[in-house]
Motif scaffolding. Structure first.
Motif, PDB file in Angstrom:
ATOM      1  N   SER A   1       9.347 -24.622  44.839  1.00 48.74           N
ATOM      2  CA  SER A   1       9.646 -25.963  44.329  1.00 48.74           C
ATOM      3  C   SER A   1      10.483 -26.672  45.388  1.00 48.74           C
ATOM      4  N   PRO A   2      10.181 -27.957  45.630  1.00 49.61           N
ATOM      5  CA  PRO A   2      10.909 -28.678  46.676  1.00 49.61           C
ATOM      6  C   PRO A   2      12.401 -28.678  46.382  1.00 49.61           C
ATOM      7  N   LYS A   3      13.178 -28.729  47.440  1.00 48.40           N
ATOM      8  CA  LYS A   3      14.626 -28.599  47.266  1.00 48.40           C
ATOM      9  C   LYS A   3      15.282 -29.880  47.752  1.00 48.40           C
ATOM     10  N   THR A   4      16.221 -30.384  46.971  1.00 56.75           N
ATOM     11  CA  THR A   4      16.965 -31.557  47.477  1.00 56.75           C
ATOM     12  C   THR A   4      18.201 -31.063  48.195  1.00 56.75           C
ATOM     13  N   VAL A   5      18.476 -31.698  49.307  1.00 59.06           N
ATOM     14  CA  VAL A   5      19.619 -31.291  50.118  1.00 59.06           C
ATOM     15  C   VAL A   5      20.467 -32.530  50.385  1.00 59.06           C
TER      16      VAL A   5
ATOM     17  N   PHE B   1      10.453 -27.430  59.207  1.00 61.42           N
ATOM     18  CA  PHE B   1      10.983 -28.166  58.065  1.00 61.42           C
ATOM     19  C   PHE B   1      10.093 -29.345  57.720  1.00 61.42           C
ATOM     20  N   GLY B   2       9.621 -29.395  56.493  1.00 62.99           N
ATOM     21  CA  GLY B   2       8.924 -30.579  56.016  1.00 62.99           C
ATOM     22  C   GLY B   2       9.900 -31.365  55.161  1.00 62.99           C
ATOM     23  N   ILE B   3      10.363 -32.529  55.648  1.00 64.75           N
ATOM     24  CA  ILE B   3      11.393 -33.264  54.908  1.00 64.75           C
ATOM     25  C   ILE B   3      10.949 -34.690  54.582  1.00 64.75           C
ATOM     26  N   GLU B   4      11.525 -35.208  53.516  1.00 67.45           N
ATOM     27  CA  GLU B   4      11.275 -36.606  53.142  1.00 67.45           C
ATOM     28  C   GLU B   4      12.586 -37.234  52.707  1.00 67.45           C
ATOM     29  N   ASP B   5      12.633 -38.555  52.822  1.00 68.74           N
ATOM     30  CA  ASP B   5      13.811 -39.285  52.353  1.00 68.74           C
ATOM     31  C   ASP B   5      13.873 -39.180  50.827  1.00 68.74           C
ATOM     32  N   PHE B   6      15.042 -38.872  50.300  1.00 71.57           N
ATOM     33  CA  PHE B   6      15.142 -38.749  48.848  1.00 71.57           C
ATOM     34  C   PHE B   6      16.291 -39.610  48.327  1.00 71.57           C
TER      35      PHE B   6
ATOM     36  N   LEU C   1      17.851 -35.448  51.148  1.00 71.51           N
ATOM     37  CA  LEU C   1      16.528 -35.190  51.707  1.00 71.51           C
ATOM     38  C   LEU C   1      15.780 -34.307  50.724  1.00 71.51           C
ATOM     39  N   LEU C   2      14.483 -34.466  50.696  1.00 71.16           N
ATOM     40  CA  LEU C   2      13.678 -33.557  49.896  1.00 71.16           C
ATOM     41  C   LEU C   2      12.988 -32.608  50.872  1.00 71.16           C
ATOM     42  N   VAL C   3      13.207 -31.316  50.675  1.00 71.79           N
ATOM     43  CA  VAL C   3      12.632 -30.336  51.595  1.00 71.79           C
ATOM     44  C   VAL C   3      11.471 -29.653  50.892  1.00 71.79           C
ATOM     45  N   ARG C   4      10.286 -29.819  51.465  1.00 71.86           N
ATOM     46  CA  ARG C   4       9.112 -29.179  50.856  1.00 71.86           C
ATOM     47  C   ARG C   4       8.743 -27.900  51.586  1.00 71.86           C
TER      48      ARG C   4
ATOM     49  N   GLN D   1      18.812 -20.586  50.174  1.00 71.22           N
ATOM     50  CA  GLN D   1      20.180 -21.072  50.001  1.00 71.22           C
ATOM     51  C   GLN D   1      20.816 -21.526  51.327  1.00 71.22           C
ATOM     52  N   ASP D   2      20.230 -21.122  52.440  1.00 77.68           N
ATOM     53  CA  ASP D   2      20.798 -21.514  53.729  1.00 77.68           C
ATOM     54  C   ASP D   2      20.226 -22.834  54.247  1.00 77.68           C
ATOM     55  N   ILE D   3      19.246 -23.378  53.545  1.00 75.61           N
ATOM     56  CA  ILE D   3      18.596 -24.592  54.034  1.00 75.61           C
ATOM     57  C   ILE D   3      19.588 -25.759  54.213  1.00 75.61           C
TER      58      ILE D   3
END
Ligand code: ADP
Ligand code: MG
Length: 641
Positions: free
Chosen positions: A506-510, A532-537, A542-545, A554-556
């Motif tokens: 599941s995508p992770k928000t950072v 890293f596949g990232i998007e503006d959130f 950031l949303l990390v897919r 957990q280290d992302i």
């Protein structure tokens, strides 16, 4: 005819402005300092286009008297310093009387201000140093300064401005420094219509750190407080497991003034020595209070550096407070359990994806470390009399062993390390072999056609850090973290563009600081390359897919924030940047010294490390494998002379 003229004030201002106003960030810094000096409780900063086209600072401080408004824009005009004697004890952030003059000489400035003594305020407009408007105006108590079109009249300067996003990042971090050093004031920063941060003004530094983008960090920071004589040190430091690749997150405030200081960084780092890896930096926000006369703030045009009269005491005060806080927190070694260090992280593997294996895919043309080692030894052995079999106990010919090149030579720049060349500098012996040896014996031929890597047996692990293994000729010591880091670094690098990443279940928000987030988005392509596949959130997130293989979920956040910092501080070539990012990833993904690793895993690990020629130095250049030959041991214990 006379050839020397005194400059016009305008020209002098323009030249002086070069030192004070380098970019929008410096304007933000100066205007915020003025607001703090004016006793403001609430301050808002607004930027558009990185602060280049528009920058506004509004405060609810004392305001400026109408009779002072014009004077405030004259060079060397200040309300903060009157007498020479006061220069040795400056308690305000400003004192040089240069900022407003400098800013107004290189932009279009509107200032609105009102003090409590008046119902009406005053507005003044100055463009490129010339007054173009002045009059009464209705305005709230306090001061608003609007700066438009920075460097519109100094194209040479404008040319050096970076992209809006970069300038905004500088401005944001300048604002954050002041906000963190003055937690009693509520600061709000708006960029292109979006709120970037807003500190509560509750007087707590931790709240300000949290608000300025340290959301993930703030909770883990250790509070410190100590004093030595007249020097009081307080603030926050990172526990030893949180380190950064740069010093970007080290902030020092002297009597409420943000400064850069090698001395203070050195004191902090000294306290962390032996507790964190070399090449890594702790995070800190330290507030030092000392007598005003013990520090000279008048040594830098932008007031970013200071001089201490008693450097040694300052150093010890900082060192001792930091060390005490680390000791109290038991920050000696990280004793955390970590799962299998050989397998990629499986917790976020998706079904169909191929797992990477650690087994060495041996390229035919590249001799492994073990092979080169064997052949070097064979070459030297050949020169010995046949009656002294090389590998017999106590009979190892000293001369032969002495001629062996050191088994592990630190390769100082691991990134220029050439895998085709054996890392044990066997070139000379190899040459000797072809030039000088008599027809090869059967054993020799065997060793030429592909000797096995050394059969190693792991004996155990020292300090949960160094794997100890023996082969028939000696002992290997392997720095577990460093070797694993190098292995992962090589693997990820080899798998760039595609195989480096895993889809997250599941995508992770950072949450990152805005500056770090912007930097990541700006370099989204590079991040994709490393996995890293990232998007503006939205706001700071950031949303990390997708994330690099091997990295714990957990280290992302940590790795992304570190990558953000590296992107911001990066100056060199792009391929160096790529390697830097890989270092961040592999360092975090690698098993840490101090973690438990089970025996079977250690055995596999040692075999893999020793079979891989390219795992000899960690990506930071430290050696990760060393060898103590049986001969050396026997000499050490005087079994042989
Ligand atoms: P400095 O801060 O070194 O005195 P500046 O050029 O920054 O020099 O400001 C000149 C003077 O203008 C200050 O000394 C202060 O009296 C006044 N001033 C500037 N900004 C403000 C503000 N936001 N609120 C009240 N007074 C201000
Ligand atoms: Mg000032």
């Amino acid at each position: 005819m006379a050839q020397i003229y005194q400059m016009s004030p305008q020209l002098a201002n323009l030249i002086a402005a070069g030192e004070v106003v380098e970019r929008p960030g410096s304007v933000v810094k100066e205007l915020l300092e003025n607001a703090v000096d004016a006793g403001a409780k609430h301050v808002t900063v607004e930027l558009r286009h990185g602060g280049i086209s528009y920058l506004r600072v509004t405060d609810d401080g004392s305001g400026i008297l109408p009779e002072d408004v014009r004077t405030a824009f004259l060079r060397h005009a200040t309300s903060k310093l009157r007498r020479e004697s006061e220069l040795s004890a400056i308690g305000t952030l400003g004192f040089r009387g240069e900022a407003l003059a400098a800013i107004a000489s290189v932009s279009r400035v509107d200032l609105f201000t009102r003090t409590k003594h008046y119902d009406e305020g005053v507005q003044i407009t100055i463009e490129g140093g010339k007054e173009t408007g002045y009059g009464e105006t209705g305005c709230p108590l306090g001061t608003t300064v609007v700066v438009r079109d920075l460097f519109f009249n100094v194209p040479a300067r404008a040319k050096f401005l970076k992209k809006d996003a970069t300038e905004a990042a500088y401005a944001e971090s300048a604002a954050a420094q002041i906000a963190i050093s003055h937690p009693e004031v509520a600061f709000r920063l708006i960029r292109d219509g979006r709120e970037i941060f807003s500190t509560p003004g509750d007087g707590k530094m931790r709240s300000a750190i949290y608000a300025c983008g340290g959301r993930d960090l703030a909770g883990s920071l250790l509070a410190i407080s100590g004093s030595l004589g007249e020097i009081a040190v307080s603030g926050y430091i990172s526990p030893t497991e949180i380190t950064r690749a740069t010093r970007a997150q080290q902030a020092f405030y002297i009597n409420g003034r943000y400064v850069r200081s090698r001395l203070l960084s050195a004191a902090v780092e000294e306290a962390y020595k032996g507790r964190i890896m070399t090449g890594r930096y702790p995070v800190c926000y330290l507030d030092l209070r000392l007598s005003l006369s013990a520090v000279d703030v008048n040594v830098h045009p932008a007031k970013l550096e200071v001089k201490f009269s008693r450097e040694k005491e300052i150093f010890s005060a900082v060192y001792q407070s930091v060390a005490a806080a680390l000791d109290a927190n038991g920050e000696l070694q990280e004793l955390r359990q970590k799962p299998n260090l050989l397998a990629p992280r499986e917790d976020h593997l998706t079904g169909g994806q191929q797992k990477m294996r650690l087994e060495v895919e041996r390229r035919e043309s590249v001799p492994t470390f073990a092979e080169s080692y064997q052949s070097a030894r064979a070459a030297v052995a050949q020169k010995q009399p046949a009656s002294m079999p090389y590998q017999t106990k106590s009979n190892v010919p000293p001369a032969a062993e002495d001629k062996l090149p050191p088994l592990v030579e630190p390769v100082l720049d691991p990134l220029t390390f050439d895998p085709v060349k054996p890392s044990v500098s066997t070139a000379a012996p190899e040459e000797q072999k072809t030039e000088q040896t008599p027809p090869a014996s059967p054993e020799d031929r065997a060793s030429e056609t592909g000797p096995e890597p050394p059969q190693v047996r792991v004996l155990g692990e020292a300090f949960r850090t160094y794997v100890i293994a023996e082969d028939k000729d000696g002992l290997w010591l392997i720095d577990k973290h460093a070797a694993h880091e190098r292995m992962l670094f090589n693997r990820i690098k080899a798998g760039l563009d595609g195989q480096a990443s895993q889809l997250l279940l599941s995508p992770k928000t950072v949450t990152l600081s805005q500056v770090e987030k912007d930097a990541c988005l700006e370099h989204a392509d590079l991040l994709r390359k490393v996995g890293f596949g990232i998007e503006d959130f939205g706001r700071g997130a950031l949303l990390v897919r997708e994330a690099p293989m091997y990295l714990d979920e957990q280290d992302i956040p940590f790795v992304l924030s570190e990558i953000g910092a590296r992107l911001l501080s990066h100056r060199g070539a792009d391929n160096e940047l790529l390697d830097d990012l890989l270092k961040s990833i592999s360092c975090k993904a690698a098993v840490k010294a101090g973690m438990d690793t089970d025996a079977q895993e250690l055995q596999q690990f040692a075999e893999a490390v020793l079979a891989d020629n390219e795992v000899r130095n960690c990506p930071h250049g430290r050696p990760c494998v060393t060898y103590l030959s049986r001969y050396q041991l026997e000499k050490l214990f005087k079994r042989i002379v």
